[in-house]
Scaffold this active site. Structure first.
Site, PDB file in Angstrom:
ATOM      1  N   ASP A 379      -7.469  -9.521   2.461  1.00  0.00           N
ATOM      2  CA  ASP A 379      -8.924  -9.592   2.627  1.00  0.00           C
ATOM      3  C   ASP A 379      -9.433 -11.033   2.566  1.00  0.00           C
ATOM      4  OD1 ASP A 379     -11.533  -8.867   2.736  1.00  0.00           O
ATOM      5  OD2 ASP A 379     -11.534  -7.681   0.886  1.00  0.00           O
ATOM      6  N   ARG A 455     -18.499  -0.731  -4.159  1.00  0.00           N
ATOM      7  CA  ARG A 455     -18.043  -2.087  -3.810  1.00  0.00           C
ATOM      8  C   ARG A 455     -19.038  -2.734  -2.831  1.00  0.00           C
ATOM      9  NH1 ARG A 455     -12.444  -4.636  -1.441  1.00  0.00           N
ATOM     10  NH2 ARG A 455     -11.931  -5.868  -3.258  1.00  0.00           N
ATOM     11  N   MET A 491      -9.122   1.242   2.644  1.00  0.00           N
ATOM     12  CA  MET A 491     -10.286   2.149   2.629  1.00  0.00           C
ATOM     13  C   MET A 491     -10.764   2.181   1.192  1.00  0.00           C
ATOM     14  SD  MET A 491     -11.866   5.201   2.333  1.00  0.00           S
ATOM     15  CE  MET A 491     -12.730   6.421   3.273  1.00  0.00           C
ATOM     16  N   ASP A 543      -0.934  10.442   1.333  1.00  0.00           N
ATOM     17  CA  ASP A 543      -0.718  11.835   1.707  1.00  0.00           C
ATOM     18  C   ASP A 543       0.091  11.908   2.993  1.00  0.00           C
ATOM     19  OD1 ASP A 543      -2.573  11.927   4.089  1.00  0.00           O
ATOM     20  OD2 ASP A 543      -4.037  11.408   2.539  1.00  0.00           O
ATOM     21  N   GLU A 623      12.513 -19.116 -12.170  1.00  0.00           N
ATOM     22  CA  GLU A 623      11.935 -17.928 -11.533  1.00  0.00           C
ATOM     23  C   GLU A 623      12.196 -17.930 -10.025  1.00  0.00           C
ATOM     24  OE1 GLU A 623       8.140 -16.887 -14.447  1.00  0.00           O
ATOM     25  OE2 GLU A 623       7.943 -18.527 -13.006  1.00  0.00           O
TER      26      GLU A 623
END
Ligand code: GLA
Length: 740
Positions: A379, A455, A491, A543, A623
């Site tokens: 985003d 939001r 979404m 889903d 790391e």
């Protein structure tokens, strides 16, 4: 034959390798459900009992026979109107306003291959193996039964679809409601599946949660108070997943009768299980009818979504293996097929909105250096999107922020040897956006009422083609600027205001979901190689409906390894690991503040589509070296994760350790992973019992140098020593050695 019809007794039996599913058209033309369980090869109508039961009414033909009542008989698709006072699957309002119908058998058809739905996704009839090979011998393995029930008064027909996947022990169901009459009717409920059981005591195993804590298992005994779960949010939701298990009270991971049901639908859903007055259990699942009042004009039809059913008496493990296999072979569209999925780095937790083009190029350089394959710009790359208050809907790259065109940025990333992915949220709009200023009527809003914000964004009316097409064109222009390998489709809110300028309110929720599917279908057709990662604030829309278009879904906005093992454990009951978006993020974790070792975060993320979500510039040299090793390990195990069988080896809710394994189809290689969730003084040794191995085969335990039999590994297990640190994790690779 997978579908067997016995005309003499009006009997339909759906036969898979190990199960029978049986229905019967009785003397009045009602479709009764007789049985779903292990193979019996028996006409099960001997189990029906006919007794005079007070306050259970009788249909007209039997008005002098008090022993026949649809209030007590097991039914296949129960409906409002015949005196069945239990929960029902179908409800319709006639032209005169009466809510009633009388569905009787009209005809049936048996055919080879799979049925398909027009507006909703449904499983394929041809097997695609996980390595990307399509078709093959098992294509002929699928048979379809269509039973048409009709209501004589209205002319409405209900087509019940069943496809039987014999070898896979799976049955899919769906329904189409067609108005074959002369008047308008309104469909008020059209669920996908009812399962009536005459006897037995069950638990509903379901998965609840919330944003950043999805898929928490709960096992609720089904009694006379209905167990009801579902979503009213317009999406399948973080709060409940549309996949459940009806389990015998005594069913465990490795034994006991369980019936699983996955609903392939991404909108609001409803699932209910209840014991009736005679201790019979009714289970119902389908789309939520709360705001459904779907008018059907003569000739019009409405599809009820598909659900995927499987029964086994070998417990949850066997059920999960079947579902993983089925989803991978018949549902998931995986453009990558045989190719390893790219290891990605995502800019979200690395930079949130605070980035420019150089940040992304720098991320790509670092990612390349560490051995990753793709950088994903999350985003913040479009319009005036520098925070989460504005610009959704303005799908135009912010060239000022990026310092160049998107095409140029993609080229720069490709020059570094990396693929490019991008974040979008097509279904949304902010009021502070050019899109909203031009088309305020494109957002879902109830006239005269202030909308519900979440939001600070509103939901676009995806039930309208005009709206979808415009967004599609804008997004296509973005994707056409360069070679985009991956899209993260987000979404980020629930749907609250259900009103459209195009459809009556009772149609909007359905049309919205059908619109999202139409968009995704068009997108996958135009960009067949594009990997779409689903996301709805993490797992808000995880889903099987989405898996038809999105082969992987960001499982949770919570990237904390300890919470993730729980979330991923919940998902594993139904969804294969290849679908689970999982990334290594920084510590302290941004969602929980917890500090876990890098190795633990890596091992946890390796149970999914692996990636990173951190700023490499903040890593120490040690790391960085560890990440290089992690990526090498992941690439070594990638095909095992994608193509192997997944086994849960512990219950993290009770065992203090989360352990799981991937086993290669030939059972020669297994990777056991574990995360210690508890750490106490002078602790007990945990033993992890392997699964899925060949008991007679001997396996080399990598690193330890032991050679042990499959039987020992599965029956007695491997010791895991007390951790002596918080959240210690490990991996144990087992390799078959020459002799058996
Ligand atoms: C959602 C997603 C995150 C991130 C943000 C961006 O919350 O789940 O991963 O993409 O949106 O706004």
């Amino acid at each position: 034959m997978a579908v067997v019809y016995d005309p003499e007794h009006g009997l339909f039996t759906l036969k898979t390798k190990d199960t029978d599913y049986q229905m019967k058209v009785d003397e009045l033309g009602y479709l009764l459900h007789l049985y779903y369980g292990s193979r019996t090869d028996q006409n099960m109508d001997y189990r029906l009992t006919f007794l005079d039961r007070g306050f259970s009414g009788n249909p007209a033909e039997k008005h002098l026979d008090k022993t026949y009542s649809l209030d007590t008989l097991p039914q296949e698709y129960p409906f409002k109107g015949t005196g069945d006072y239990r929960g029902i699957a179908f409800k319709m309002e006639n032209a005169d306003g009466a809510v009633s119908c009388d569905l009787r058998y009209l005809r049936h058809e048996i055919r080879d291959g799979k049925y398909s739905l027009n507006r909703l996704p449904s499983a394929r009839g041809e097997r695609t193996d996980y390595n990307g090979v399509s078709g093959g011998a098992s294509a002929a393995n699928v048979q379809t039964l269509v039973i048409v029930l009709a209501d004589a008064v209205s002319g409405v027909e209900v087509e019940l679809y069943y496809s039987v996947y014999e070898a896979e022990n799976v049955i899919t169901r769906a329904a189409k409601i067609r108005n074959g009459g002369a008047d308008r009717v309104v469909i008020r409920r059209a669920l996908s599946c009812c399962l009536d059981s005459l006897s037995g005591s069950y638990d509903l195993v379901h998965f609840h949660g919330r944003h950043t804590y999805e898929m928490q298992r709960e096992r609720t005994p089904v009694g006379h108070a209905a167990v009801t779960i579902g979503s009213r949010r317009g999406t399948s939701s973080h709060q409940h997943n549309p996949a459940v298990i009806l389990a015998d009270h005594n069913a465990t991971e490795e034994s006991g009768a369980v019936t699983g049901c996955i609903l392939s639908f991404s909108g609001s859903f409803l699932c209910e299980a209840e014991k009736d007055q005679f201790e019979q259990t009714r289970f119902l699942i389908g789309m939520n009818d709360e705001q459904l009042a779907y008018p059907l004009m003569p000739g019009e039809e409405l599809e009820a979504p598909e659900c995927i059913l499987s029964y086994t008496k070998q417990g949850f493990r066997d059920l999960s293996l079947r579902f993983h296999d089925f989803l991978r072979a018949y549902v998931i569209r995986d453009p990558y097929g045989r190719k390893p999925h790219p290891v990605l780095i995502n800019s979200w937790e690395a930079a949130y909105f605070d980035f420019d083009g150089e940040t992304i190029v720098h991320l790509a350089e670092e990612a390349k250096d560490l051995g990753m394959d793709m950088v994903v710009m999350d985003d913040g790359w479009f319009g005036q999107r520098n925070d989460d208050l504005r610009a959704l809907g303005d799908w135009t790259p912010n060239e000022e922020k990026l310092g160049c065109s998107l095409g140029e940025l993609i080229r720069r990333i490709e020059e570094k040897g990396l693929k490019f992915g991008i974040w979008i949220e097509p279904e949304m709009v902010n009021e502070d956006s050019d899109l909203y200023r031009a088309h305020p009527d494109w957002a879902l809003k109830v006239p005269g009422k202030a909308p519900v914000y979440a939001r600070n964004q509103l939901v676009l009316d995806f039930s309208r083609k005009e709206v979808r097409d415009s967004i599609f064109n804008n997004i296509a222009k973005v994707l056409d600027q360069g070679h985009v390998s991956y899209v993260k489709w987000d979404m980020n809110r629930s749907v609250a205001d259900v009103y459209s300028l195009e459809h009556v309110p009772g149609k909007v929720r359905y049309e919205y979901v059908a619109g999202v599917y139409a968009f995704l279908k068009a997108l996958t057709e135009r960009y067949p190689e594009l990997i779409i990662e689903g996301c709805s604030g993490g797992g808000g829309r995880f889903d099987a409906g989405m898996l038809h278009y999105e082969p992987q879904i960001w499982a949770s906005d919570n990237s904390d390894a300890c919470d993730r093992v729980m979330i991923q454990y919940g998902l594993s009951y139904f969804y294969p690991s290849s679908t689970v978006g999982a990334h290594v993020s920084a510590v302290p974790n941004h969602q929980t503040g917890r500090i876990t070792p890098l190795s633990t975060r890596g091992i946890t993320a390796m149970a999914g589509t692996f990636g990173y979500e951190l700023d490499p510039a903040k890593l120490t040299k040690e790391e960085r070296d560890e990440i290089r090793t992690q990526i090498r390990d992941y690439k070594r195990f990638e095909s095992l994760v994608r193509e192997g069988d997944y086994y849960r080896l512990s219950d993290p809710f009770t065992d203090g350790i989360s352990a799981w394994a991937f086993v290669s189809p030939d059972r020669c290689t297994a990777l056991i992973s574990y995360v210690c969730l508890e750490n106490h003084g002078n602790m007990d040794v945990k033993y992890i019992r392997a699964a899925g191995l060949d008991p007679e085969q001997r396996y080399a335990v990598e690193a330890e140098g032991n050679i042990l039999s499959g039987a020992a590994l599965m029956e007695a297990g491997l010791p895991v020593l007390p951790p002596l640190m918080d959240y210690k994790a490990g991996q144990i690779l087992l390799k078959a050695v020459g002799e058996t």
